[in-house]
Design an enzyme around this catalytic site. Structure first.
Site, mmCIF file in Angstrom:
data_model
loop_
_atom_site.group_PDB
_atom_site.id
_atom_site.type_symbol
_atom_site.label_atom_id
_atom_site.label_comp_id
_atom_site.label_asym_id
_atom_site.label_seq_id
_atom_site.Cartn_x
_atom_site.Cartn_y
_atom_site.Cartn_z
ATOM 1 N N GLU A 1 9.364 -5.190 -0.372
ATOM 2 C CA GLU A 1 9.311 -6.339 0.479
ATOM 3 C C GLU A 1 10.645 -7.355 -0.343
ATOM 4 O O GLU A 1 10.472 -7.864 -1.510
ATOM 5 C CB GLU A 1 8.158 -7.205 0.441
ATOM 6 C CG GLU A 1 7.396 -6.468 1.361
ATOM 7 C CD GLU A 1 5.704 -6.804 1.273
ATOM 8 O OE1 GLU A 1 5.244 -6.101 2.118
ATOM 9 O OE2 GLU A 1 5.374 -7.369 0.535
ATOM 10 N N ASN B 1 5.079 -12.430 2.076
ATOM 11 C CA ASN B 1 3.698 -12.352 1.864
ATOM 12 C C ASN B 1 2.805 -13.495 1.969
ATOM 13 O O ASN B 1 1.654 -13.808 2.146
ATOM 14 C CB ASN B 1 3.683 -11.953 0.396
ATOM 15 C CG ASN B 1 3.890 -10.427 -0.010
ATOM 16 O OD1 ASN B 1 2.784 -9.539 0.425
ATOM 17 N ND2 ASN B 1 4.785 -10.076 -0.145
ATOM 18 N N THR C 1 0.865 -1.207 -0.025
ATOM 19 C CA THR C 1 0.086 -0.016 0.047
ATOM 20 C C THR C 1 1.054 1.119 0.035
ATOM 21 O O THR C 1 1.792 1.216 0.848
ATOM 22 C CB THR C 1 -0.854 -0.012 1.318
ATOM 23 O OG1 THR C 1 -1.616 -1.158 1.202
ATOM 24 C CG2 THR C 1 -1.971 1.082 1.443
#
Length: 406
Positions: free
Chosen positions: A278, A401, A191
């Site tokens: 990430e 994730n 996000t």
């Protein structure tokens, strides 16, 4: 040489702004999770939002509010909960967040913008925000940008902030910003949240145009994983506290300099988001030239930066230039493949559509030893130029994730 200088201060570099961040209990970890940025005086307000059809309640709230009014005083941000896919209760929580902070600040509710980031589909614990509001207002200071930057993080490894200043109309004008983002980054305004402040005096419509163009050159040109968030949003406030002659003419040198400053801040924050992607080990900068216009070049650049095959090759230190050419060719922009040239750092890999001999081991060493990899593609004789930024795709991205909510 730029007509502005880089400084510290983030969103509180601009005169008249205060910021802070505290722990309200939204995050189970106990880390800070509630941030506030505000100015006592109403500021010209601009917003750029996600194009995802599943939009978080704060996105819809701010969009509707700023369609009706041109100014705002405050931005409240919670992390740890996205307040997305939360139905009517989520809409009511966004409204109540604005109301609670309006009372604590002494503003009207329609002067308060809200933002959320975190897990999707979980009701926002509004009672925690209610309880923490006054404490956060009390904690906000003229040097509180770093605290706010920390409080908006989720899977990010580092806080992201920057600021610049320049003389405009004989007055010192500041532009600063903070951002968060590490995964679910493929904005089409992840996000990804970004908050920009300035003390420049500028026409509201012009401010919105400047912010929109700066977003197109920066946050809309980055990718980590190809996923566009429900919560992507950039909010920008310009207080006028610098007391410069109000900028009204979009063609003026003053407007041009302000746009340079806003764009520089946005690009810097966008690159920091990608670098913090990430599992990322390196930043990939893709530069494209030779298209009919800049929009076409930006489209090719973002397609290349988004390619999972390109990203995997970069992680594996594999100078597989065929993946670069293939990604460029599927971008949906017409160009002559016989004119294509590809360069990786200083290594020329392809010229006029033909492969070149190159030292593959040395090119691999370049990838291995670089935290920023430069890719250059020339697709024709046109004057269009564009840049996009991505990161490599590592094993850690999948691990992070796969275990996000467990």
């Amino acid at each position: 040489m730029a007509d502005f200088e880089w400084i510290d201060g983030g969103v509180t570099a601009a005169k008249g702004f205060r910021a802070g961040g505290i722990a309200s209990g939204i995050k189970p970890s106990g880390k800070t999770d509630l941030a506030l940025i505000y100015s006592e005086n109403p500021s010209a307000a601009a917003g750029v939002y996600t194009t995802n059809l599943v939009q978080a309640a704060p996105v819809a709230y701010n969009r509707n509010l700023l369609q009706q009014r041109g100014k705002a005083c405050a931005i409240v941000v919670n992390s740890g909960n996205a307040n997305a896919a939360t139905g009517k209760a989520g809409e009511e929580a966004a409204i109540e967040t604005a109301q609670v902070f309006a009372r604590a600040l002494g503003f009207s509710a329609d002067q308060v913008l809200v933002a959320s980031t975190g897990v999707i589909g979980v009701p926002l614990p509004i009672e925690k925000i209610r309880t923490a509001a006054q404490a956060l207002v009390d904690a906000a200071t003229e040097t509180g940008s770093d605290a706010a930057a920390e409080a908006i993080l989720t899977t990010d490894l580092v806080a992201k902030s920057c600021a610049v200043r320049a003389l405009i109309g004989g007055k010192t004008v500041h532009v600063g910003g903070i951002a968060k983002g590490s995964g679910m980054i493929h904005p089409q305004m992840a996000t990804l949240l970004a908050f920009i402040t300035s003390d420049c005096s500028v026409d509201i419509d012009l401010w919105r145009q400047i912010v929109a163009r700066a977003t197109d050159r920066s946050f809309n040109q980055i990718t980590v994983d190809g996923d566009t968030s429900t919560n992507d949003m950039l909010l920008a406030l310009a207080s006028g506290e610098a007391k410069n002659p109000r900028i009204l003419d979009a063609a003026s040198p003053e407007a041009g300099l302000l746009e340079q400053m806003v764009s520089a801040v946005c690009v810097d924050l966008a690159k920091k988001v990608v670098r913090d992607g990430e599992g990322a080990t390196k930043l990939i900068e893709v530069q494209v030239a030779g298209t009919g216009d800049d929009a076409q070049a930006r489209k090719i650049a973002l397609t290349v930066a988004s390619s999972s095959l390109v990203k995997s090759a970069m992680f594996g230190n594999d100078p597989n230039w065929g993946r670069l050419a293939a990604a460029a060719g599927r971008a949906g922009v017409e160009f002559d493949p016989a004119a294509l040239a590809v360069r990786l750092g200083a290594f020329a890999l392809m010229e006029v559509g033909q492969p070149l001999a190159f030292d593959r081991a040395a090119a691999s060493d370049y990838l291995k030893g670089s935290d920023t990899v430069e890719v250059h593609l020339q697709v024709g004789p046109g004057t269009g130029n564009g840049i996009a930024w991505g990161c490599d795709l590592s094993y850690d991205y999948v691990k992070i994730n796969a275990e996000y909510t467990t």
